[in-house]
Design a protein around this motif. Structure first.
Motif, PDB file in Angstrom:
ATOM      1  N   ALA A  89     -16.017 -34.143 -90.220  1.00 37.42           N
ATOM      2  CA  ALA A  89     -14.970 -33.384 -90.910  1.00 37.42           C
ATOM      3  C   ALA A  89     -14.005 -32.872 -89.848  1.00 37.42           C
ATOM      4  CB  ALA A  89     -15.563 -32.214 -91.685  1.00 37.42           C
ATOM      5  N   GLU A  90     -12.710 -32.835 -90.192  1.00 34.31           N
ATOM      6  CA  GLU A  90     -11.708 -32.335 -89.260  1.00 34.31           C
ATOM      7  C   GLU A  90     -10.796 -31.338 -89.957  1.00 34.31           C
ATOM      8  OE1 GLU A  90     -10.587 -35.285 -85.977  1.00 34.31           O
ATOM      9  OE2 GLU A  90     -10.587 -36.489 -87.816  1.00 34.31           O
ATOM     10  N   ALA A  91     -10.404 -30.312 -89.216  1.00 30.85           N
ATOM     11  CA  ALA A  91      -9.473 -29.321 -89.754  1.00 30.85           C
ATOM     12  C   ALA A  91      -8.177 -30.017 -90.129  1.00 30.85           C
ATOM     13  CB  ALA A  91      -9.212 -28.231 -88.718  1.00 30.85           C
ATOM     14  N   GLY A  92      -7.652 -29.710 -91.300  1.00 28.90           N
ATOM     15  CA  GLY A  92      -6.402 -30.298 -91.769  1.00 28.90           C
ATOM     16  C   GLY A  92      -6.558 -31.568 -92.582  1.00 28.90           C
ATOM     17  N   SER A  93      -7.740 -32.147 -92.608  1.00 29.83           N
ATOM     18  CA  SER A  93      -7.961 -33.370 -93.370  1.00 29.83           C
ATOM     19  C   SER A  93      -7.972 -33.064 -94.868  1.00 29.83           C
ATOM     20  CB  SER A  93      -9.291 -34.014 -92.975  1.00 29.83           C
ATOM     21  OG  SER A  93      -9.583 -35.106 -93.828  1.00 29.83           O
ATOM     22  N   GLU A  94      -7.372 -33.938 -95.649  1.00 25.93           N
ATOM     23  CA  GLU A  94      -7.377 -33.764 -97.104  1.00 25.93           C
ATOM     24  C   GLU A  94      -8.618 -34.370 -97.744  1.00 25.93           C
ATOM     25  OE1 GLU A  94      -3.770 -35.120 -98.898  1.00 25.93           O
ATOM     26  OE2 GLU A  94      -2.525 -33.796 -97.706  1.00 25.93           O
ATOM     27  N   THR A  95      -9.382 -35.142 -97.003  1.00 22.22           N
ATOM     28  CA  THR A  95     -10.569 -35.766 -97.576  1.00 22.22           C
ATOM     29  C   THR A  95     -11.848 -35.140 -97.034  1.00 22.22           C
ATOM     30  OG1 THR A  95     -10.414 -37.519 -95.915  1.00 22.22           O
ATOM     31  CG2 THR A  95      -9.448 -37.960 -98.073  1.00 22.22           C
ATOM     32  N   GLU A 108      -7.836 -17.632 -86.665  1.00 24.46           N
ATOM     33  CA  GLU A 108      -7.191 -16.900 -85.573  1.00 24.46           C
ATOM     34  C   GLU A 108      -8.118 -16.671 -84.386  1.00 24.46           C
ATOM     35  OE1 GLU A 108      -5.472 -13.288 -87.025  1.00 24.46           O
ATOM     36  OE2 GLU A 108      -4.434 -14.325 -88.651  1.00 24.46           O
ATOM     37  N   ASN A 109      -9.421 -16.518 -84.616  1.00 26.75           N
ATOM     38  CA  ASN A 109     -10.324 -16.093 -83.552  1.00 26.75           C
ATOM     39  C   ASN A 109     -11.405 -17.095 -83.145  1.00 26.75           C
ATOM     40  OD1 ASN A 109      -9.506 -13.122 -83.181  1.00 26.75           O
ATOM     41  ND2 ASN A 109      -9.687 -13.364 -85.401  1.00 26.75           N
ATOM     42  N   PHE A 110     -11.723 -18.027 -83.994  1.00 25.39           N
ATOM     43  CA  PHE A 110     -12.845 -18.915 -83.709  1.00 25.39           C
ATOM     44  C   PHE A 110     -12.700 -20.194 -84.528  1.00 25.39           C
ATOM     45  CE2 PHE A 110     -17.451 -20.034 -83.684  1.00 25.39           C
ATOM     46  CZ  PHE A 110     -17.665 -19.953 -82.320  1.00 25.39           C
ATOM     47  N   LYS A 111     -11.531 -20.797 -84.459  1.00 24.22           N
ATOM     48  CA  LYS A 111     -11.207 -21.944 -85.311  1.00 24.22           C
ATOM     49  C   LYS A 111     -12.093 -23.152 -84.997  1.00 24.22           C
ATOM     50  CE  LYS A 111      -7.461 -24.880 -86.835  1.00 24.22           C
ATOM     51  NZ  LYS A 111      -6.031 -25.159 -86.749  1.00 24.22           N
ATOM     52  N   VAL A 112     -12.661 -23.711 -86.035  1.00 24.35           N
ATOM     53  CA  VAL A 112     -13.420 -24.947 -85.920  1.00 24.35           C
ATOM     54  C   VAL A 112     -12.453 -26.091 -86.196  1.00 24.35           C
ATOM     55  CG1 VAL A 112     -15.300 -26.322 -86.879  1.00 24.35           C
ATOM     56  CG2 VAL A 112     -15.576 -23.858 -86.613  1.00 24.35           C
ATOM     57  N   VAL A 113     -12.332 -27.026 -85.259  1.00 26.31           N
ATOM     58  CA  VAL A 113     -11.388 -28.127 -85.411  1.00 26.31           C
ATOM     59  C   VAL A 113     -12.062 -29.433 -85.818  1.00 26.31           C
ATOM     60  CG1 VAL A 113      -9.676 -27.129 -83.859  1.00 26.31           C
ATOM     61  CG2 VAL A 113     -11.437 -28.638 -82.940  1.00 26.31           C
ATOM     62  N   ARG A 114     -13.368 -29.549 -85.530  1.00 21.44           N
ATOM     63  CA  ARG A 114     -14.077 -30.787 -85.847  1.00 21.44           C
ATOM     64  C   ARG A 114     -15.567 -30.488 -86.011  1.00 21.44           C
ATOM     65  NH1 ARG A 114     -13.059 -36.478 -84.982  1.00 21.44           N
ATOM     66  NH2 ARG A 114     -14.933 -37.564 -84.338  1.00 21.44           N
ATOM     67  N   TYR A 115     -16.168 -31.210 -86.931  1.00 24.19           N
ATOM     68  CA  TYR A 115     -17.601 -31.103 -87.186  1.00 24.19           C
ATOM     69  C   TYR A 115     -18.159 -32.513 -87.201  1.00 24.19           C
ATOM     70  CZ  TYR A 115     -21.907 -30.489 -89.857  1.00 24.19           C
ATOM     71  OH  TYR A 115     -23.213 -30.516 -90.280  1.00 24.19           O
ATOM     72  N   ILE A 116     -19.194 -32.748 -86.436  1.00 20.53           N
ATOM     73  CA  ILE A 116     -19.847 -34.060 -86.411  1.00 20.53           C
ATOM     74  C   ILE A 116     -21.337 -33.860 -86.650  1.00 20.53           C
ATOM     75  CG2 ILE A 116     -20.354 -36.130 -85.058  1.00 20.53           C
ATOM     76  CD1 ILE A 116     -17.931 -35.423 -83.310  1.00 20.53           C
ATOM     77  N   LEU A 117     -21.861 -34.536 -87.644  1.00 15.87           N
ATOM     78  CA  LEU A 117     -23.293 -34.501 -87.923  1.00 15.87           C
ATOM     79  C   LEU A 117     -23.845 -35.900 -87.667  1.00 15.87           C
ATOM     80  CD1 LEU A 117     -25.817 -33.069 -88.950  1.00 15.87           C
ATOM     81  CD2 LEU A 117     -25.130 -33.699 -91.267  1.00 15.87           C
TER      82      LEU A 117
END
Length: 84
Positions: free
Chosen positions: A36-42, A53-62
């Protein structure tokens, strides 16, 4: 245990974040990644404004490797899969 070619498990984490990770997986695969990626519509990440603002997650890989009987190993530690 079979998987379709589109896997999209949704994980709700505490403190204002929802992750909808997915990917294309072959039916006979025993190891695969869901992303999953921040900003993705899917397959995306939705976060509380404070986290952005303080701890943004930009990508998740499982990364998963199924047990010999086809089941998903547990427990799955979500925290270790987050990229900031």
């Amino acid at each position: 245990m079979g998987f379709s070619t589109e896997n999209a498990p949704c994980r709700k984490l505490p403190r204002g974040i929802v992750i909808n990770a997915g990917g294309t997986v072959k039916p006979d695969a025993t190891s695969f990644e869901l992303v999953a990626e921040a900003g993705s519509e899917t397959f995306g990440i939705c976060q509380h404004p404070f986290l952005i603002e303080n701890f943004k997650v930009v990508r998740y890989i499982l990364k998963l490797t199924l047990n010999g009987d086809g089941t998903i190993p547990t427990p799955i530690t979500l925290r270790d899969n987050l990229e900031h």
